[in-house]
Every structure is written in C-alpha cells, then in structure tokens.
Write a protein that holds these residues in place. Structure first.
Motif, PDB file in Angstrom:
ATOM      1  N   ASP A  37      -8.375  -1.867   1.093  1.00 42.59           N
ATOM      2  CA  ASP A  37      -8.300  -3.290   0.743  1.00 42.59           C
ATOM      3  C   ASP A  37      -7.576  -4.093   1.820  1.00 42.59           C
ATOM      4  OD1 ASP A  37      -9.568  -2.703  -1.645  1.00 42.59           O
ATOM      5  OD2 ASP A  37      -7.690  -2.550  -2.774  1.00 42.59           O
ATOM      6  N   CYS A  54       0.821  -1.200   0.000  1.00 43.09           N
ATOM      7  CA  CYS A  54       0.000   0.000   0.000  1.00 43.09           C
ATOM      8  C   CYS A  54       0.859   1.256   0.000  1.00 43.09           C
ATOM      9  CB  CYS A  54      -0.925   0.032   1.218  1.00 43.09           C
ATOM     10  SG  CYS A  54      -0.055   0.303   2.763  1.00 43.09           S
ATOM     11  N   GLU A  84      -3.502   4.266  -1.739  1.00 48.12           N
ATOM     12  CA  GLU A  84      -3.576   3.081  -2.599  1.00 48.12           C
ATOM     13  C   GLU A  84      -3.617   1.809  -1.750  1.00 48.12           C
ATOM     14  OE1 GLU A  84      -0.938   4.972  -6.273  1.00 48.12           O
ATOM     15  OE2 GLU A  84      -0.090   3.372  -5.042  1.00 48.12           O
ATOM     16  N   ASN A  85      -4.670   1.022  -1.917  1.00 49.32           N
ATOM     17  CA  ASN A  85      -4.856  -0.288  -1.285  1.00 49.32           C
ATOM     18  C   ASN A  85      -5.043  -0.244   0.230  1.00 49.32           C
ATOM     19  OD1 ASN A  85      -4.620  -1.494  -3.805  1.00 49.32           O
ATOM     20  ND2 ASN A  85      -2.421  -1.753  -3.577  1.00 49.32           N
TER      21      ASN A  85
END
Length: 141
Positions: free
Chosen positions: A116, A106, A112-113
């Motif tokens: 998730d 990440c 980003e991510n």
C-alpha cells in the motif's frame, strides 16, 4: 556536551590531544542525528534538504516497525525508561510538523501495508508529475 579537546596537565602547561571517534551502525539507525545533537545541540527536524532540493515533490512519512508496539518485552523496557512506542496520532502530528503530505504505517516483518505504501507513493508521484512541467522523467523500479 563534549569538548573539542582534552587537556593533559604537566605543571602549568596544557597539551592538546587529538583523537578520532568512529560512529558505526546500520543505515538509518541514527548516527547522523547523534552527531548533530553532539556538535550542534539540536535534533535534526526532518530533512530540510528534501524541502530545499525537491520543492513540489510529495512527501510521505512512513512509520515502520509497527509490530514492535505488540512486543511486550520492548514495551516494558521502554516504559521503565519513561518512553513509549510512537502512536499513530504522534505520527500524524509529526506529519503536520514537517509538512508532509501523508502519514502511513507498516510492518515489513508481518508484511502489513508494505504494498500500500509503494502503491500510494507511485500514485502521488505520477499525479505530481502530471501537475508539474518537468523537463526530466521519473522511473519506478
């Protein structure tokens, strides 16, 4: 390796001097690893206490700061000292080495991510809870 004492010579006698060293830094910057390498001569390989106290709990290895791979100044600095940013493949190899269940990456800086990773952690924790016959409970904040 550092020695435990330094001697001050006055003729033929040596006097032991004691001193205190304070290691300061942000959380997770490597203070404990630095001290373990200095005192024991080896780098701590991945959280033996987690394996000991949390048997059966899924372990997710997270590679953070992936945005630094795109930082040309940092890449040049690392390259000049014979180093490179960690690759995804190296992260996967570390996952196998420490017997983690999953490796994810990440960049909090670019968001980003991040979601998730937490989604996957919650999903795996719930699955592990259902498999295990735990007497306690698990709370996610």
């Amino acid at each position: 390796m550092l020695q435990n004492m330094s001697g001050v010579s006055s003729g033929h006698t040596r006097r032991r001097e004691e001193f205190k060293v304070v290691i300061v830094g942000d959380g997770g910057c490597g203070k404990t690893s630095l001290l373990q390498v200095c005192t024991k001569g080896d780098f701590p390989e991945w959280f033996p206490e987690v394996h000991h106290f949390c048997r059966g709990v899924p372990i997710i290895l997270v590679g953070c700061k992936t945005d630094l791979r795109k930082d040309k100044v940092l890449a040049k600095k690392l390259w000049s000292s014979g180093e490179n940013p960690i690759t995804y493949i190296q992260g996967e190899e570390t996952k196998r080495k420490i017997n983690a269940d999953l490796y994810l990456e990440c960049s909090a800086k670019y968001k980003e991510n991040v979601e998730d990773i937490f989604r996957e952690a919650i999903k795996r924790a719930i699955a592990a809870t259902r498999k295990a016959k735990w007497k306690g409970f698990c709370a996610f904040l």
